[in-house]
Design an enzyme around this catalytic site. Structure first.
Site, PDB file in Angstrom:
ATOM      1  N   GLU A 491       0.838  -1.213   0.000  1.00 23.48           N
ATOM      2  CA  GLU A 491       0.000   0.000   0.000  1.00 23.48           C
ATOM      3  C   GLU A 491       0.872   1.263   0.000  1.00 23.48           C
ATOM      4  OE1 GLU A 491      -2.395  -1.518   3.351  1.00 23.48           O
ATOM      5  OE2 GLU A 491      -4.149  -0.855   2.228  1.00 23.48           O
ATOM      6  N   GLU A 511      -3.975  -9.908   3.797  1.00 25.56           N
ATOM      7  CA  GLU A 511      -4.830  -9.661   4.970  1.00 25.56           C
ATOM      8  C   GLU A 511      -5.977 -10.644   5.109  1.00 25.56           C
ATOM      9  OE1 GLU A 511      -3.430  -7.417   3.134  1.00 25.56           O
ATOM     10  OE2 GLU A 511      -2.630  -5.824   4.407  1.00 25.56           O
TER      11      GLU A 511
HETATM   12  N1  COA Z   1       4.325  -7.860  11.395  1.00 20.43           N
HETATM   13  C1  COA Z   1       5.094  -8.260  12.430  1.00 20.43           C
HETATM   14  N2  COA Z   1       6.026  -9.220  12.343  1.00 20.43           N
HETATM   15  C2  COA Z   1       6.180  -9.805  11.146  1.00 20.43           C
HETATM   16  C3  COA Z   1       5.406  -9.451  10.026  1.00 20.43           C
HETATM   17  C4  COA Z   1       4.454  -8.423  10.183  1.00 20.43           C
HETATM   18  N3  COA Z   1       3.700  -8.002   9.185  1.00 20.43           N
HETATM   19  N4  COA Z   1       5.782 -10.232   8.985  1.00 20.43           N
HETATM   20  C5  COA Z   1       6.766 -11.034   9.435  1.00 20.43           C
HETATM   21  N5  COA Z   1       7.010 -10.771  10.733  1.00 20.43           N
HETATM   22  C6  COA Z   1       8.002 -11.430  11.589  1.00 20.43           C
HETATM   23  C7  COA Z   1       7.616 -12.864  11.906  1.00 20.43           C
HETATM   24  O1  COA Z   1       6.706 -12.926  12.985  1.00 20.43           O
HETATM   25  C8  COA Z   1       8.969 -13.459  12.250  1.00 20.43           C
HETATM   26  O2  COA Z   1       9.280 -13.115  13.586  1.00 20.43           O
HETATM   27  P1  COA Z   1      10.003 -14.212  14.575  1.00 20.43           P
HETATM   28  O3  COA Z   1      11.352 -14.457  13.954  1.00 20.43           O
HETATM   29  O4  COA Z   1      10.071 -13.485  15.891  1.00 20.43           O
HETATM   30  O5  COA Z   1       9.132 -15.409  14.559  1.00 20.43           O
HETATM   31  C9  COA Z   1       9.932 -12.689  11.344  1.00 20.43           C
HETATM   32  O6  COA Z   1       9.225 -11.529  10.890  1.00 20.43           O
HETATM   33  C10 COA Z   1      10.364 -13.486  10.131  1.00 20.43           C
HETATM   34  O7  COA Z   1       9.205 -13.982   9.483  1.00 20.43           O
HETATM   35  P2  COA Z   1       8.955 -15.548   9.194  1.00 20.43           P
HETATM   36  O8  COA Z   1       7.479 -15.772   9.200  1.00 20.43           O
HETATM   37  O9  COA Z   1       9.788 -16.399  10.085  1.00 20.43           O
HETATM   38  O10 COA Z   1       9.545 -15.644   7.715  1.00 20.43           O
HETATM   39  P3  COA Z   1       9.063 -16.606   6.582  1.00 20.43           P
HETATM   40  O11 COA Z   1       9.982 -16.374   5.446  1.00 20.43           O
HETATM   41  O12 COA Z   1       8.877 -17.985   7.086  1.00 20.43           O
HETATM   42  O13 COA Z   1       7.592 -16.043   6.176  1.00 20.43           O
HETATM   43  C11 COA Z   1       5.959 -14.335   5.564  1.00 20.43           C
HETATM   44  C12 COA Z   1       7.457 -14.768   5.628  1.00 20.43           C
HETATM   45  C13 COA Z   1       5.930 -12.927   5.075  1.00 20.43           C
HETATM   46  C14 COA Z   1       5.207 -15.239   4.615  1.00 20.43           C
HETATM   47  C15 COA Z   1       5.322 -14.450   6.984  1.00 20.43           C
HETATM   48  O14 COA Z   1       6.174 -13.805   7.907  1.00 20.43           O
HETATM   49  C16 COA Z   1       3.978 -13.772   7.061  1.00 20.43           C
HETATM   50  O15 COA Z   1       2.974 -14.339   6.657  1.00 20.43           O
HETATM   51  N6  COA Z   1       3.930 -12.518   7.598  1.00 20.43           N
HETATM   52  C17 COA Z   1       2.708 -11.766   7.689  1.00 20.43           C
HETATM   53  C18 COA Z   1       2.549 -10.942   6.451  1.00 20.43           C
HETATM   54  C19 COA Z   1       1.245 -10.206   6.451  1.00 20.43           C
HETATM   55  O16 COA Z   1       0.189 -10.793   6.600  1.00 20.43           O
HETATM   56  N7  COA Z   1       1.336  -8.886   6.257  1.00 20.43           N
HETATM   57  C20 COA Z   1       0.214  -8.057   6.205  1.00 20.43           C
HETATM   58  C21 COA Z   1      -0.036  -7.548   7.551  1.00 20.43           C
HETATM   59  S1  COA Z   1      -1.474  -6.568   7.616  1.00 20.43           S
END
Ligand code: COA
Length: 671
Positions: A491, A511
């Protein structure tokens, strides 16, 4: 250091093809695993005098790879590649042909010097030589080298295969090109290089060692479990729990003795370290009774040592304020950096704590300047100039550069600071590293918004302040999308005047799979800006489908694709200059826009997981209302209010809770 963001450094040295790691104890193999998973084609030799240590290390690395495959973090082919080209040897001759030798042996100066003499005898003059010491200054370790300019300390943190922090020591003999290369190498391979000066114990261990030492000095008035319980306001695990985990008592004795010998008796390790093997403490989160007065005294003392070390590190230029805060979070498990804690407490409270600490611990460092001088200008972004372009790099590696209020404010502050400067053509916003541009809004804040429609809508409005500013910016702002751009990150990119993306980047609005909806523009802006791609955005919003950079380029959303980070930054800067010459494009228009019909609801996200019908209904209604709205502002307002509505659904509660608990959400029962 020419650039704050390491990936802006031009370097000529190629990526290494063969690396030697000396020391198959605890951290050496972990460093090897990081290197091999980042660069699977690398040849890596693990050297130790003990064959049994090598066998155990290689077995450990096989175990890591098996676990990664079992958890779906790595596929079987990548695991095979990671483990191939990995050998062990007891013979220094195996170091021949290495481009880089990393020493991770015992913390013993004489031993390290002998190792480096042996290493230097076997490698070429151009081979990099680094030590993983956590305390011994580079000037001392490398004093005997014929070519010290290619040698320095690269200090990893446990577990080195996963913890991104690496201190890179900048000492007087070090070649500038080697420093630039190391910073760039680490940033490119998923690490977070933090440059520090060559002081004993560098930056982060000064904090950790003295935090532990003061904790031990408190044991005449509190138990280890009580100290740990109080410390958990600031850290995920208290000092004694961590010392138990890391077998850390001998390390504190060694490092604090070094600091005491060099800098004064006030650093002398607490005598109790010599007589205790394991501390009696409780696991993090376990309830421990602490009398109020004890808790207050322990809390103040811990803050005292933390802030005393902070001002000392900054006064002596051992590291930078932003790196210190970030390093404490990422490497040492602090919930907030020490400078952030200072800001939260306020100068009067900090001065009081430090005044009291000075009386308890005479000799410990005290501020040499007004407290306000210690704060970093920006905490979560790096700022660089590429000629007439200001590059803003989002740097929150612990959360894939996810946006929170403080980061949004940092970006806005940098833009405001330069937007009237005639020497600035415009801005590039990019993300630190190669994995993520920005993983969206920080989900950690969401639990407090659940069930509060007005609060959640206002949160969305507040989060939009940067984006609303971009809508009326007078200088061009270009998004250089280096990796995944999710949710709020996408966004933000949508509101930039042009998007340039790395060829392997991707865009996503995930989301719906969290039981919520994108609040800050995605329901309104893309339909006004790229109306012909409306069906693509509808699919992204309702199924969380990923859009590859190449697809976004074909749809006209991304202006240019880049191969590699250098190309990405060059193209982004060129876009800025082009737009600066031709005039900033107008913001997405007012007036209603046409929309295709939404496809029938199929109940599943693009990855096959069940999504909430109620949430999809809210998204569809929001998109329709926003498209029909008479102005961009009214369309954005639709999105803020829809976010308020979704925050009150059972699906949002389940989705957010599941993310926080690191499990898949179950929307079958939430509707
Ligand atoms: N907010 C807060 N923390 C986040 C984040 C977010 N939007 N996206 C990733 N992180 C954090 C994870 O919790 C993780 O923290 P940890 O190491 O303390 O567990 C760290 O970043 C690394 O992410 P991880 O999930 O281990 O990496 P991955 O490569 O396995 O997966 C994603 C990557 C992006 C697929 C996954 O992190 C995810 O689904 N994140 C949410 C994305 C999202 O929905 N964003 C929109 C938010 S409105």
């Amino acid at each position: 250091m020419t650039y704050a963001y390491p990936l802006l450094e031009p370097v000529s040295r190629p990526m290494p093809r063969r690396i030697g790691v000396v020391g198959a104890g605890t951290i050496g193999p972990d460093i090897a695993y990081y290197l091999k998973s980042a660069l699977p084609t690398l040849e890596l030799v693990l050297l130790d005098v003990r064959p049994s240590a090598i066998d155990a290390a290689l077995a450990r690395l096989r175990g890591y790879a098996d676990k990664a495959v079992a958890r779906g973090k790595m596929n079987a082919d990548d695991a095979t590649a990671t483990l191939s080209g990995l050998t062990g040897s007891t013979d220094y001759g195996a170091l021949a042909g290495c481009d880089w030798v990393i020493e991770a042996a015992t913390e013993d100066l004489a031993l390290k010097r002998r190792i480096f003499a042996d290493v230097e005898a076997r490698v070429t003059p151009g081979t990099l030589i680094t030590s993983n010491t956590s305390s011994l200054p580079a000037a001392r370790i490398f004093a005997g080298l014929a070519r010290p300019e290619r040698a320095t300390v690269t200090h990893f943190f446990a577990p080195a295969w996963r913890n991104p922090a690496v201190e890179v020591i900048d000492w007087p003999a070090l070649d500038r090109g080697v420093l630039a290369w190391l910073r760039r190498f680490f940033a490119e391979t998923g690490k977070l290089p933090l440059v520090t000066s060559d002081a004993a114990c560098f930056m982060l261990d000064r904090v950790f060692d003295n935090w532990c030492n003061d904790a031990a000095l408190l044991l005449d008035s509190a138990t280890a479990a009580q100290v740990d319980a109080v410390a958990q306001e600031f850290v995920h695990a208290g000092p004694f729990f961590v010392l138990n985990l890391a077998n850390g008592n001998p390390i504190i004795i060694e490092t604090n003795t070094l600091q005491a010998d060099e800098e004064g008796e006030h650093y002398r390790p607490a005598p109790i370290f010599a007589s205790v093997q394991q501390w009696k403490t409780a696991a993090p989160g376990q309830r421990v009774d602490v009398p109020t007065q004890t808790a207050k005294a322990v809390r103040e003392r811990l803050l005292g040592v933390l802030w005393s070390q902070t001002v000392d590190i900054l006064d002596r230029g051992i590291g930078s304020a932003a790196d210190l805060d970030l390093g404490c979070r990422v490497a040492l498990g602090f919930k907030a950096g020490p400078l952030e804690l200072m800001e939260q407490a306020g100068d009067d409270a900090v001065a009081k704590v430090l005044g009291h600490y000075a009386m308890q611990r005479p000799g410990m460092p005290m501020p040499q300047r007004p407290l306000a001088d210690y704060r970093p200008t920006e905490r979560h972004v790096l700022v660089d100039r590429l000629d007439d372009v200001v590059v803003i790099t989002l740097r929150r590696p612990e959360a894939l550069n996810a946006l929170h209020d403080a980061m949004t404010d940092d970006i806005l502050r940098v833009i405001r600071r330069h937007e009237t400067d005639p020497s600035v053509a415009g801005f590039v916003i990019t993300g630190y590293g190669t994995k993520a541009f920005c993983a969206g809004a920080d989900i950690g804040r969401f639990p407090t918004l659940l069930g509060n429609a007005d609060g959640a809508a206002q949160y969305a409005r507040d989060c939009s302040r940067l984006l609303v500013h971009l809508d009326t910016a007078t200088k061009p702002v270009v998004a250089a999308i280096n990796g995944m751009a999710l949710g709020g990150g996408f966004e933000m990119a949508m509101r930039c005047h042009a998007l340039v993306a790395h060829r392997r980047a991707w865009l996503q609005l995930p989301e719906v799979s969290l039981g919520i909806l994108p609040a800050i523009g995605a329901m309104a802006v893309p339909f006004r800006r790229w109306n012909s791609a409306s069906a693509t955005f509808q699919r992204m919003l309702t199924t969380a489908a990923r859009l590859r950079a190449s697809e976004a380029n074909e749809a006209g959303i991304v202006a240019e694709l880049a191969d590699g980070i250098d190309d990405l930054m060059a193209r982004a800067c060129a876009q800025v200059r082009l737009l600066a010459r031709g005039g900033v494009p107008p913001r997405p228009g007012d007036g209603p826009v046409p929309l295709p019909a939404f496809p029938p609801f199929e109940g599943r996200a693009a990855d096959g997981r069940v999504v909430s019908a109620a949430v999809v209904r809210l998204i569809e209604q929001g998109v329709r209302d926003a498209a029909a709205a008479p102005s961009l502002a009214a369309a954005l307002e639709v999105g803020y209010r829809a976010f308020g509505e979704v925050a009150c659904t059972p699906a949002a509660r389940e989705g957010i809770q599941a993310f926080m608990e690191r499990r898949n959400p179950d929307f079958t029962a939430t509707g």
